[in-house]
Design an enzyme around this catalytic site. Structure first.
Site, short mmCIF file in Angstrom:
data_model
loop_
_atom_site.label_atom_id
_atom_site.label_comp_id
_atom_site.label_asym_id
_atom_site.label_seq_id
_atom_site.Cartn_x
_atom_site.Cartn_y
_atom_site.Cartn_z
N HIS A 146 39.46 51.19 17.23
CA HIS A 146 39.14 49.88 16.62
C HIS A 146 37.96 50.09 15.68
O HIS A 146 36.85 49.66 15.97
CB HIS A 146 38.80 48.86 17.69
CG HIS A 146 39.94 48.52 18.60
ND1 HIS A 146 40.77 47.44 18.37
CD2 HIS A 146 40.41 49.13 19.72
CE1 HIS A 146 41.69 47.40 19.33
NE2 HIS A 146 41.50 48.42 20.15
N HIS B 130 44.55 55.56 18.90
CA HIS B 130 44.23 54.17 19.25
C HIS B 130 42.72 53.96 19.15
O HIS B 130 41.96 54.42 20.01
CB HIS B 130 44.73 53.85 20.68
CG HIS B 130 44.49 52.45 21.12
ND1 HIS B 130 45.47 51.65 21.65
CD2 HIS B 130 43.37 51.68 21.11
CE1 HIS B 130 44.98 50.45 21.96
NE2 HIS B 130 43.68 50.45 21.64
N ASP C 223 39.75 54.38 21.64
CA ASP C 223 39.59 52.93 21.75
C ASP C 223 38.28 52.49 21.08
O ASP C 223 37.97 52.94 20.00
CB ASP C 223 39.69 52.48 23.21
CG ASP C 223 40.30 51.08 23.34
OD1 ASP C 223 40.73 50.52 22.33
OD2 ASP C 223 40.36 50.56 24.47
N ASN C 224 37.47 51.70 21.76
CA ASN C 224 36.33 51.06 21.10
C ASN C 224 35.10 51.96 21.07
O ASN C 224 34.95 52.87 21.88
CB ASN C 224 35.99 49.77 21.83
CG ASN C 224 37.14 48.79 21.78
OD1 ASN C 224 38.15 48.97 22.46
ND2 ASN C 224 37.02 47.77 20.97
N GLU D 241 46.21 44.96 29.86
CA GLU D 241 44.86 45.52 30.04
C GLU D 241 44.13 44.66 31.06
O GLU D 241 43.22 43.90 30.72
CB GLU D 241 44.12 45.55 28.69
CG GLU D 241 42.81 46.34 28.76
CD GLU D 241 42.11 46.43 27.41
OE1 GLU D 241 42.65 45.91 26.42
OE2 GLU D 241 41.01 46.99 27.37
N LYS E 134 35.82 47.02 14.71
CA LYS E 134 34.87 46.45 15.66
C LYS E 134 33.66 47.36 15.87
O LYS E 134 32.64 46.93 16.41
CB LYS E 134 35.54 46.27 17.03
CG LYS E 134 36.62 45.21 17.11
CD LYS E 134 37.06 45.03 18.57
CE LYS E 134 38.07 43.90 18.72
NZ LYS E 134 39.44 44.30 18.39
ZN LIG Z 1 42.43 48.86 21.98
#
Ligand SMILES: [Zn+2]
Length: 436
Positions: free
Chosen positions: A79, A77, A329-330, A231, A82
């Site tokens: 991104h 998972h 994630d990010n 979330e 981004k």
């Molecule tokens: Zn995410």
């Protein structure tokens, strides 16, 4: 530490039972056993119990002296699209809404194919250097971004073949699914790219009908599903349960991954356990994103201190047989100001935040075999005779040594050979930062 010969043996490698399914050994209380790893022509020829004396190990070799060896990571998972926009678009207050708005503005202003490609490639370079072998990224797919980012993804997936296996899931808010024509076209686009159908779920009044549409599209196109669910700290957020119910109702046979599920940690026990029973029955896997959750959840604007960790209930999930993973994630964007796609950092933070210790048990599977299963990558995230010689040799010889230092000097081996582990220089991104 790793010979450059085509065939060699690494003796006294410390292997964890949860990452070496076929290795028959007596494991200690931390789950470790010492092994001799024989490598030939880019593959693991054999994993055997460590020989008592070096004489037993023939040919080229090196004694690892009990250093931990783990399979290359699987990060399910992220991104990438981004990633690294922070220098030109920061989160004004560290909040979730601040992140959403900042990304939307930056996407509209700057996300050309060149911009997305450069940042995604930078992220892939970081992940490779840290020892990751497979990544699933979400791709913001709100119009017209889907026409820009999906072709870039397909290009990068081809470019990075043999280094990182790249998967993508589309990312739109669940209300976008109301636009039937757009969503149908998006599902078709995702299917054409061999992607995964994804969206962000929250408690809109027509959630059930929209989920029906999502499940029908996935069934029609034979796609797996990937949700960002709940979330938030809002106790009323129960979209995870709705997803599980819909999966059962539709008799869905593909794989479903739900990310975040933060609100579970705020709900009454009885309600939580009922939700988890349904999640287990529906075969929904869950990925926790501890670093991003710590950053965004319980963020306060009144000068007070956060009081909860933000992560979901992985212990209760695992106890029910739900597949659980942790992921990056990010990275350096308004949803998370930090991060470098280093799955060892993710595992370290998960250990601290979610208590992956005392005992460590099989928690290491959350960065290896379990996300590999979720991503349908058999043989990934584990070490096995006959499998690819893709692994990481760390300095640490125990969990406390491994998790106390950044291990920036780890050795990453791909196809039996040590690769470059210098991470890309941030200066490479300076050209993108000037855009406002
Ligand atoms: Zn995410």
């Amino acid at each position: 530490m790793v010979p450059s010969a085509a065939a060699y043996t690494l003796s006294n490698a410390r292997l964890h039972f949860s990452l070496t399914p076929g290795f028959d050994a007596v494991f200690d209380e931390d789950g470790f056993a010492l092994a001799d790893l024989s490598i030939a022509d880019g593959r693991i020829a054999a994993i055997s119990r460590a020989a008592k004396s070096r004489v037993d190990v023939a040919g080229e070799g090196s004694d690892l002296g009990g250093r931990i060896v783990m399979p290359c990571f699987v990060d399910c998972h992220t991104h990438l699209d981004k990633g690294h926009i922070w220098p030109r678009r920061r989160n004004p207050d560290g909040s979730f809404m601040g992140a959403l708005n900042a990304v939307a503005a930056d996407r509209a202003a700057n996300w050309t194919a060149d911009d997305v490609r450069a940042r995604m490639a930078f992220g892939l370079g970081c992940a490779l250097a840290h020892g990751t072998k497979a990544i699933r990224t979400h791709l913001d797919s709100i119009a017209p971004q889907e026409t820009i980012s999906w072709p870039v993804f397909e290009e990068l997936r081809a470019d990075w073949k043999g280094r990182i296996v790249l998967q993508a899931a589309c990312l739109v808010g669940i209300e976008t699914v109301r636009d039937e024509a757009f969503f149908a076209a998006l599902a078709k686009r995702v299917a054409r790219a061999g992607g995964v159908l994804g969206c962000v779920t929250y408690m809109v009044p027509d959630l059930d009908q929209l989920l029906d549409r999502v499940f029908r599209a996935a069934i029609d196109h034979g796609l797996d599903l990937d949700f960002h669910a709940d979330e938030t700290d809002d106790v009323e957020a129960v979209s995870l349960r709705r997803i599980a119910d819909k999966a059962l109702e539709h008799g869905f046979e593909g794989r479903i991954l739900a990310g975040h599920c933060c609100s579970l940690a705020r709900q009454p026990d009885a309600e939580v356990l009922e939700t988890l029973d349904r999640v287990a029955r529906a075969g929904v896997a869950v990925v926790s994103l501890p670093m991003c959750n710590m950053y965004l959840q319980d963020r306060r604007q009144d000068g007070t201190t956060p009081r909860w960790r933000g992560v979901t209930l992985l212990h209760e999930m695992k106890a029910r047989g739900i597949e659980v993973a942790v992921a990056s994630d990010n990275t350096r964007d308004p949803f998370y100001a930090y991060g470098d796609l280093d799955m060892l950092e993710v595992y370290r933070q998960a250990t601290r935040t979610i208590h992956f210790d005392h005992p460590v048990a099989d928690w290491p599977a959350t960065v290896g075999p379990t996300p590999a299963q979720i991503m349908r990558l058999p043989g990934y995230g584990m070490l096995a005779a006959g499998g690819a010689a893709d692994f990481i040799v760390f300095r640490g010889r125990s969990w406390t040594e491994l998790l106390s230092r950044p291990e920036s000097d780890r050795t990453v081996v791909r196809d039996g050979r040590a690769i470059e582990t210098r991470v890309p220089d941030y200066a490479e991104l300076d050209v993108l930062a000037g855009k406002g």
